[in-house]
Design a protein around this motif. Sequence first.
Motif, PDB file in Angstrom:
ATOM      1  N   CYS A 154      33.847  41.374  77.841  1.00 46.25           N
ATOM      2  CA  CYS A 154      32.741  42.127  78.443  1.00 46.25           C
ATOM      3  C   CYS A 154      31.835  41.243  79.308  1.00 46.25           C
ATOM      4  N   THR A 155      31.658  40.010  78.901  1.00 41.44           N
ATOM      5  CA  THR A 155      30.769  39.116  79.646  1.00 41.44           C
ATOM      6  C   THR A 155      31.453  38.537  80.878  1.00 41.44           C
ATOM      7  N   LYS A 156      32.657  38.009  80.692  1.00 42.44           N
ATOM      8  CA  LYS A 156      33.338  37.343  81.798  1.00 42.44           C
ATOM      9  C   LYS A 156      34.031  38.302  82.750  1.00 42.44           C
ATOM     10  N   PHE A 157      34.562  39.417  82.220  1.00 42.55           N
ATOM     11  CA  PHE A 157      35.345  40.321  83.073  1.00 42.55           C
ATOM     12  C   PHE A 157      34.766  41.738  83.157  1.00 42.55           C
ATOM     13  N   LYS A 158      33.564  41.926  82.613  1.00 42.50           N
ATOM     14  CA  LYS A 158      32.865  43.216  82.714  1.00 42.50           C
ATOM     15  C   LYS A 158      33.724  44.373  82.195  1.00 42.50           C
ATOM     16  N   ALA A 159      34.425  44.135  81.124  1.00 44.75           N
ATOM     17  CA  ALA A 159      35.274  45.182  80.553  1.00 44.75           C
ATOM     18  C   ALA A 159      34.399  46.278  79.941  1.00 44.75           C
ATOM     19  N   GLU A 160      34.573  47.502  80.414  1.00 48.24           N
ATOM     20  CA  GLU A 160      33.806  48.642  79.914  1.00 48.24           C
ATOM     21  C   GLU A 160      34.660  49.557  79.035  1.00 48.24           C
TER      22      GLU A 160
END
Length: 233
Positions: A154-160
Amino acid sequence: MLRSSFRLLYIRTNHLVRFSSPLSSSLSLFSSKSSSAKLPFNPHRIRSLPLSTTGAKLSKSEPSMAATSEPKSIYDFTVKDAKGKDVDLSTYKGKVLLIVNVASQCGLTNSNYTELAQLYSKYKDHGFEILAFPCNQFGSQEPGTNEEIVEFACTKFKAEYPIFDKVDVNGDTAAPIYKYLKSSKGGIFGDGIKWNFAKFLIDKDGNVVDRYAPTTSPLSIEKDLKKLLGVTA
């Protein structure tokens, strides 16, 4: 001399009677008098003896083939999220899904996570969902806890999209959902998952319609995804 011979004869006779008495008592069971008082022996009665109570209980506890139902779609499965809570996959009915086994320290991590985020951002409003399952079976490249894995993605690749509990995808300990996925769509070199980021495409009815190798980039399956979503633009 006569008296000693008589004593010897008496001992032998008494000895004979003592050892023959069981035989004579057994033979008396088959005498005409006893047979008239008792029912004749019937060997077929042995076969009609009822089963033991223990045996009856064991047979009832065994599952029947009729009671065992095979899963018809992924909607028949319940999985754990990253916090250990049950998630019924039937909540995704009507959506097109991409199920991926992810890892944080793989050579394919950067490209796959980046493109997965792009696909999700572009098609999430059209009924598309990604289900990510961390797995540490390939080169031990997902060693972290669930919390660490979620924070990384979530932090590095903005996985939602949702990231679930870490699972095994191969072997006897493989998660039931992955056993089903593999049995529905075998790979080119067998059913086993070959590496991190293998992908399964699921239609709106929960059926596995395609499978992609770990080296297949997420953006390269966009055409197949749009077809299932009914997106033309």
